[in-house]
Design a protein around this motif. Structure first.
Motif, PDB file in Angstrom:
ATOM      1  N   GLN A  70      -9.499  -0.038  -2.288  1.00  0.00           N
ATOM      2  CA  GLN A  70      -8.578   1.260  -2.545  1.00  0.00           C
ATOM      3  C   GLN A  70      -8.108   0.684  -3.972  1.00  0.00           C
ATOM      4  O   GLN A  70      -7.828  -0.555  -4.181  1.00  0.00           O
TER       5      GLN A  70
ATOM      6  N   LYS B  63       0.738  -1.121  -0.070  1.00  0.00           N
ATOM      7  CA  LYS B  63      -0.004  -0.025   0.205  1.00  0.00           C
ATOM      8  C   LYS B  63       0.799   1.232   0.151  1.00  0.00           C
ATOM      9  O   LYS B  63       0.600   2.114  -0.436  1.00  0.00           O
TER      10      LYS B  63
ATOM     11  N   LEU C 230      -1.218   4.285  -1.179  1.00  0.00           N
ATOM     12  CA  LEU C 230      -2.666   4.503  -0.492  1.00  0.00           C
ATOM     13  C   LEU C 230      -2.539   4.456   0.818  1.00  0.00           C
ATOM     14  O   LEU C 230      -1.538   4.683   1.395  1.00  0.00           O
TER      15      LEU C 230
END
Length: 599
Positions: free
Chosen positions: A284, A270, A275
């Motif tokens: 996401q 991530k 993110l």
């Protein structure tokens, strides 16, 4: 260590060549002269297989420090296999196919990795006190001396292609990196256990800056890049985080990461995709730009995070920006279909729609057509999500939904930019569909993709999206439906004669099965080259429907998909199954694989 540096060799059967004086195998301290380049040049000049002009060109390309062998391959006057065979015969060394014989993991550990990388060599077998090592250049005396000095065992040399040797060394390096990362993480097991109870309620550093964790994630991504995977799946389960790669359209499990490391791996991914690491309840989407220099690929990675009951599942779609755009001939189109498509791409107006499921190669087909018609006299504009190939001389627009740059908004602006050819990455909604069809009626050639099962279904799909039926019939020039079937591995596929019952079990119609009774077909077997799958690479299976007056009338009358299909079949359209069966008969794929992708 003995002062005698002569190497034990096994001559090729049937070889009438004599050992070259010294055979490039000299004592330590001998002049550091690599004889391979001159030897190759002399052999090629003597045989006359390569003209003096091409040989001089290859010499110039190689330069003083380059590789003549590589230059010959790049010039198209020799193959890696041919060069390896020539060197093996000249030095009276055995020629080995590393992909077929495989690499003994214990043998590979007996020489340091940095030595293998420097000498372009790889150990492939170990028996008694004899270590068998494959080299790409048996004339490199420095490399051979270094190999012997790096081990206390007797070294037996063999010759393999440079590509195979480098691929195996990279694989060993990747495995070593992953093993080191896993080992380092196992050492820190107590650290992860301390945070286990806090994980659900508190935000803490899940190992974002932990070097072994970073190396573990990187090793998986680079492995996917080198193996030509299209997707990486990180799937949390009850006891582990399963990593699967989609290669040639099929998922293969490659790793199981302990459950306690899952949070750290997820957070690392991530962070790479920019993110929100604190958000674990909502899906996401993000992107990663990656220069996979080790695999020679420039990657654009789309990341999708999905919360599941066991944790966050992550799917990474790998888009290879450095990949060369294939030609229409390389896609697997039949000669007749290729001729018709070439004519359609050269038309000044109309719409060509390519249909099929996600990952069936629709965009690649459109790129192949764009490459064929791309010339300075016309203005080509594309709008895509993402831009998969960079084409010189083509204006390419990247969708940005957050900024309001959707397909419809981009298309609206594109039509004010005086285009001759417009490529819309995908028709996703009614507004985009209407604008694309209207553009095809106002003097533009429009190329786009659509999600339908076959070619006739594209016309009814446009009607369902709100396009007026009479506009559909007038604007659409042709519809191409396609699938991607895995190609049989040419090294291990075997010929067989299927019975009628076997064909019917494979979902072949009884009529077709009766017609093909007694026909020799090919089926998969499995070997190290194809990772025991029996398949290597993919080929397209196509269905082309070109519009005519009758089909235009049916479209305007909102005819059903079945009516449109019957009419098109009457004018010579073939089904996906028919096109695939021709590829089965040619030995390109199997009946089972054709059934998997078309039925």
């Amino acid at each position: 260590m003995s002062d005698d540096f002569s190497l034990r060799t096994v001559p090729l059967e049937g070889s009438d060549t004599q050992p070259v004086e010294g055979s490039g195998l000299r004592r330590a301290g001998a002049p550091a002269i690599n004889e391979t380049a001159e030897l190759l040049a002399d052999l090629l000049a003597a045989t006359g297989l390569v003209s003096q002009d091409k040989l001089a060109l290859a010499r110039g390309r190689a330069g003083s420090s380059g590789s003549l062998a590589q230059a010959l391959v790049e010039e198209g006057v020799a193959t890696q296999e041919g060069i390896a065979r020539t060197l093996a015969a000249r030095y009276q060394l055995p020629l080995v196919d590393l992909a077929t014989i495989g690499i003994d993991a214990e043998a590979a550990k007996l020489l340091p990795l940095h030595v293998l990388e420097r000498t372009a060599a790889v150990p492939y077998a170990f028996e008694g006190d004899v270590l068998r090592v494959a080299v790409a250049d048996p004339g490199d005396v420095h490399a051979i001396d270094e190999l012997r000095l790096a081990t206390r065992f007797t070294v037996e040399l063999a010759v393999a292609t440079r590509d195979d040797v480098e691929a195996e060394v990279k694989r060993l390096a990747r495995a070593s990196e992953a093993f080191g990362a896993r080992a380092a993480l196992e050492e820190n097991e107590e650290l992860f256990q301390e945070h286990e109870e806090e994980e659900e309620d508190l935000e803490f550093d899940d190992g974002i800056s932990d070097a072994p964790l970073v190396r573990l994630v990187n090793s998986v991504i680079f492995q996917a890049a080198e193996d030509g995977a299209s997707d990486i799946h990180w799937e949390p389960q009850e006891e582990s985080l399963i990593v699967r790669l989609r290669i040639d359209g099929v998922l293969h499990e490659v790793q199981r990461i302990p459950k306690r490391l899952a949070a750290g791996v997820t957070t690392r991914l991530k962070v790479l995709a920019k993110l929100d690491i604190a958000e674990r309840r909502k899906p996401q989407d993000g992107r990663i730009g990656l220069n996979a220099a080790a695999a020679g690929r420039q990657m654009d990675i789309r990341v999708a995070v999905l919360p599941t009951v066991e944790g966050e599942a992550i799917v990474m779609r790998l888009v290879d920006k450095s990949k060369k755009v294939p030609t229409l001939a390389e896609l697997g189109l039949s000669d007749d279909m290729q001729t018709k498509l070439s004519e359609i791409f050269l038309r000044p107006t109309g719409a060509l729609l390519v249909t099929g499921p996600t990952g069936s190669g629709k965009s690649t087909t459109l790129y192949a057509g764009l490459t064929q018609i791309n010339r300075p006299e016309i203005n080509i504009i594309t709008v895509e999500d993402p831009v998969e190939f960079r084409l010189a001389g083509v204006n390419q627009v990247q969708i940005n939904n957050r900024a309001g740059l959707t397909f419809a908004a981009s298309l609206r602006s594109i039509l004010r930019s005086d285009p001759d050819v417009v490529m819309v990455g995908e028709i996703r909604d009614g507004e985009t569909a209407k604008m694309a069809i209207e553009a095809a009626l106002t003097g533009h050639l429009v190329l786009s993709t659509l999600h339908t099962n076959d070619a006739p279904g594209a016309l009814t799909r446009l009607n369902e999206m709100g396009v007026e039926p009479f506009l559909t019939g007038s604007a659409v020039t042709a519809v191409l439906a396609q699938r991607l079937a895995r190609k049989l591995c040419s090294h291990c596929c075997e010929m067989y004669t299927p019975s009628v019952d076997e064909l019917i079990k494979a979902k072949v119609s009884p009529d077709v099965a009766a017609m093909t009774d007694g026909m020799a077909l090919y089926r998969k077997r499995g070997c190290p080259r194809c990772n025991q799958t029996g398949y290597r690479g993919r080929i397209g299976v196509f269905q082309l429907m070109t519009m005519n007056e009758e089909l235009e009338t049916l479209a305007a009358q909102k005819a059903s998909r079945e009516e449109i299909e019957r009419s098109a079949m009457g004018y010579g359209m073939r089904t996906l199954w028919d096109d695939g069966l021709a590829k089965v008969a040619a030995g390109l794929t199997s009946v089972e694989e054709l059934t998997r992708v078309t039925v």
